[in-house]
Scaffold this motif. Structure first.
Motif, PDB file in Angstrom:
ATOM      1  N   ILE A 144      -3.110   6.728 -11.677  1.00 22.85           N
ATOM      2  CA  ILE A 144      -2.524   5.429 -12.049  1.00 22.85           C
ATOM      3  C   ILE A 144      -1.006   5.444 -11.883  1.00 22.85           C
ATOM      4  N   VAL A 145      -0.416   6.594 -12.113  1.00 20.74           N
ATOM      5  CA  VAL A 145       1.044   6.731 -12.008  1.00 20.74           C
ATOM      6  C   VAL A 145       1.350   7.799 -10.963  1.00 20.74           C
ATOM      7  N   ARG A 146       2.385   7.546 -10.182  1.00 24.17           N
ATOM      8  CA  ARG A 146       2.756   8.519  -9.145  1.00 24.17           C
ATOM      9  C   ARG A 146       3.685   9.580  -9.733  1.00 24.17           C
ATOM     10  N   LYS A 164       1.846   0.717  -9.138  1.00 21.32           N
ATOM     11  CA  LYS A 164       1.980   2.063  -9.682  1.00 21.32           C
ATOM     12  C   LYS A 164       3.425   2.313 -10.049  1.00 21.32           C
ATOM     13  N   PHE A 191       0.838  -1.211   0.000  1.00 21.26           N
ATOM     14  CA  PHE A 191       0.000   0.000   0.000  1.00 21.26           C
ATOM     15  C   PHE A 191       0.868   1.255   0.000  1.00 21.26           C
ATOM     16  N   LYS A 192       1.874   1.219   0.862  1.00 16.54           N
ATOM     17  CA  LYS A 192       2.712   2.412   1.054  1.00 16.54           C
ATOM     18  C   LYS A 192       3.530   2.719  -0.187  1.00 16.54           C
ATOM     19  N   THR A 193       4.028   1.675  -0.828  1.00 11.14           N
ATOM     20  CA  THR A 193       4.976   1.897  -1.920  1.00 11.14           C
ATOM     21  C   THR A 193       4.345   1.823  -3.303  1.00 11.14           C
ATOM     22  N   GLY A 194       3.171   1.190  -3.406  1.00 12.08           N
ATOM     23  CA  GLY A 194       2.558   0.989  -4.720  1.00 12.08           C
ATOM     24  C   GLY A 194       3.323  -0.025  -5.547  1.00 12.08           C
TER      25      GLY A 194
END
Lengths: 253, 308
Positions: B54-56, A252, A245-248
């Motif tokens: 979707i993208v950080r 992501k 969750f924290k890092t994706g």
């Protein structure tokens, strides 16, 4: 809290089970029935009772646990991996739903399916061997706890996997051998002392024995140790999911 | 007009070191159709993906109707619908189920009337019980739009919405997009079809190598950067230009049967009157004439090739 989103994913995942009834329910029930025919009737009739429990009845908790572990992992890992594979994950990532909510939905659906499967296998087993459950509350508790824990584990695998091979790797090559070697079909007291000691490093031993204790009131390890071990594995899975969750990680860029 | 999306200093760097966005600033006005043009790898999809969650981002800030997409992600995402470039659908689901699922995912209560309206608008009503795997590519594209519209977004991102669809469907989609804009939905579309931007957009942004090169009203852009060509069809073929016409930089075309004069619409004097006078003086007669405005594609190509 986006309850509607959780419900939407949960329903979607449960509907998928409905579409794949043969693979999700019928197949494990048939294979369990075959285990009873082979181990319970054919071979089991020649094996002495263990702690006063007939061999057929003795293997029931282990068999349920075997299906519970593999299907919890498969259901949850496939549930999150498939959207990644076909690309529909974009919708989940762009929706107003947190990772925690998505996890509750996917893991909840996978665990529900596993618990239903466990109940069906239990009912199937009752057709082959005389069954009694000494501690029904603990039986249900171990069933649900294990289903949730290994669904979480499967969820992590589904996020980690970048191909179908990886998706199958852990349930087939790690969990199934550990379950077979975790006392599903035997008491670890039947093993030589060295292998008994080695078996204690296998976490599945504690899951199977906790579950077996709830059926027969006897087990190779204490109920408190089994429960602590189950909760420990749950805590590790929760910690890994929290880190994702924290890092994706893998979700992501 | 107030901005519904504000992008400030948006940067995205990948682990490989590739910088997809380099401090992008952009404002999208509420209720407009904004076309984002750019060559492949310019950063269009990266920017959309960041805005949609979707993208950080590596740095920078994005507000969707005043909601920070990181700090107030739930409010921000509730406003946004996305139709991605790739045809990504649940092959085994029915159209109705997948569109209803999208609505639930965005936390909206069940509304069969709305789903029906969306499906009818997209000519999908007859297919509502069909599995998506049985649909054509164009139909799948419509399903993706239906999914994005299922939760009644106020901002709709369309990433190459008409890629790979036939001309008829493209026209249908343009109509749909206009109708959506008329209901107050802000639409941001990326496209490779310059014709699409020219046809649809109120404003146009051009992105190249992770930087916004230009943002302009479409009409203003055409006016500012547009060049016009005057083509004269001659009565008799012309082998060479007389020296008196040299200052006009005329081109001889169509085997000497046409003269082409390129002029700047922004110039105080276009030089057309003087050219026609000088042609008459040189004894060159013409049968017909026509003018042609340079297309947005010409403008786009000149923008992305001029800036290294």
């Amino acid at each position: 809290m986006n309850y509607r989103a959780i419900y939407a994913i949960y329903r979607f995942e449960m509907a998928r089970t409905g579409r794949t009834l043969l693979q999700s329910i019928v197949s494990p029930v048939i294979s369990t029935a075959l285990y009873f025919v082979v181990f319970g009737a054919a071979i089991g009739s020649r094996i002495q009772a263990i702690d006063g429990v007939s061999y057929g009845a003795f293997i029931v908790p282990g068999l349920i646990m075997l299906s519970l572990l593999t299907h919890s992992i498969s259901n949850a890992s496939f549930g999150i991996y498939f959207p990644k594979f076909v690309g529909t994950i974009y919708e989940l990532l762009s929706a107003p739903i947190s990772f925690a909510e998505a996890t509750v939905a996917y893991v909840g659906a996978a665990a529900t399916k596993s618990v239903i499967l466990g109940a069906i296998i239990l009912a199937t087993a009752a057709l082959f061997v005389p069954l009694q459950v000494e501690h029904p509350f603990w039986m249900a508790a171990f069933l649900v706890l294990t289903a949730v824990t290994f669904s979480l584990f499967g969820f992590v695998i589904g996020i980690w996997a970048d191909g179908f091979e990886k998706l199958q790797f852990v349930p087939m090559l790690v969990v199934t051998p550990l379950t077979f070697l975790g006392g599903s079909f035997y008491s670890i007291e039947m093993l030589p002392p060295f292998w008994q000691w080695v078996s204690l490093f296998n976490p599945v031993v504690y899951l199977v024995n906790g579950f077996r204790w709830s059926f027969h009131g006897t087990a190779d390890v204490g109920i408190a140790v089994s429960l602590a071990m189950t909760l420990g594995i749950l805590a590790i899975c929760l910690a890994v999911v929290w880190w994702i969750f924290k890092t994706g990680w893998r979700l992501k860029n | 007009m107030r901005p519904i999306i504000q992008v400030t200093g948006l940067t995205k760097s990948y682990a490989s070191g590739f910088q997809a966005l380099k401090g992008v600033d952009l404002e999208i006005r509420a209720g407009e159709i904004f076309a984002l043009l750019g060559p492949n790898g310019a950063g269009k999809t990266t920017m959309i993906s960041i805005i949609c969650g979707i993208v950080r981002p590596s740095a920078g800030r994005v507000l969707a109707d005043g909601h920070d997409i990181i700090e107030q992600w739930r409010e921000a995402r509730s406003l946004i619908g996305l139709v991605p470039q790739e045809l990504s659908t649940d092959a085994f689901e029915t159209v109705w189920a997948t569109v209803s699922f999208s609505r639930g995912l965005f936390g909206k209560p069940r509304n069969t009337a709305h789903i029906e309206r969306v499906l009818r608008d997209l000519s999908l009503w007859d297919k509502k019980d069909s599995k998506i795997m049985t649909l054509s590519g164009g139909m799948k594209r419509r399903v993706m739009i239906a999914k994005a519209l299922s939760h009644e977004p106020r901002i709709l991102f369309l990433d190459e919405p008409t890629a790979g669809v036939d001309v008829e469907l493209r026209r249908d989609m343009w109509g749909l997009i206009r109708r959506l804009r008329d209901t107050g939905v802000t639409i941001i579309l990326t496209t490779h079809y310059i014709e699409e931007a020219e046809e649809m957009a109120d404003r146009i942004g051009v992105i190249n190598r992770g930087q916004i090169v230009l943002v302009e009203e479409k009409a203003e852009l055409m006016r500012k950067l547009g060049r016009k060509q005057l083509t004269l069809q001659l009565a008799e073929p012309l082998a060479a230009l007389p020296p008196s016409l040299a200052p006009y930089a005329l081109e001889i075309a169509a085997g000497g049967m046409e003269l082409v004069y390129t002029y700047d619409t922004r110039a105080e004097r276009t030089g057309i009157t003087r050219l026609l006078t000088d042609l008459a003086s040189a004894g060159i007669r013409f049968r017909d004439l026509q003018t042609r405005q340079s297309s947005l594609e010409d403008i786009f190509v000149s923008l992305v090739t001029e800036r290294p």
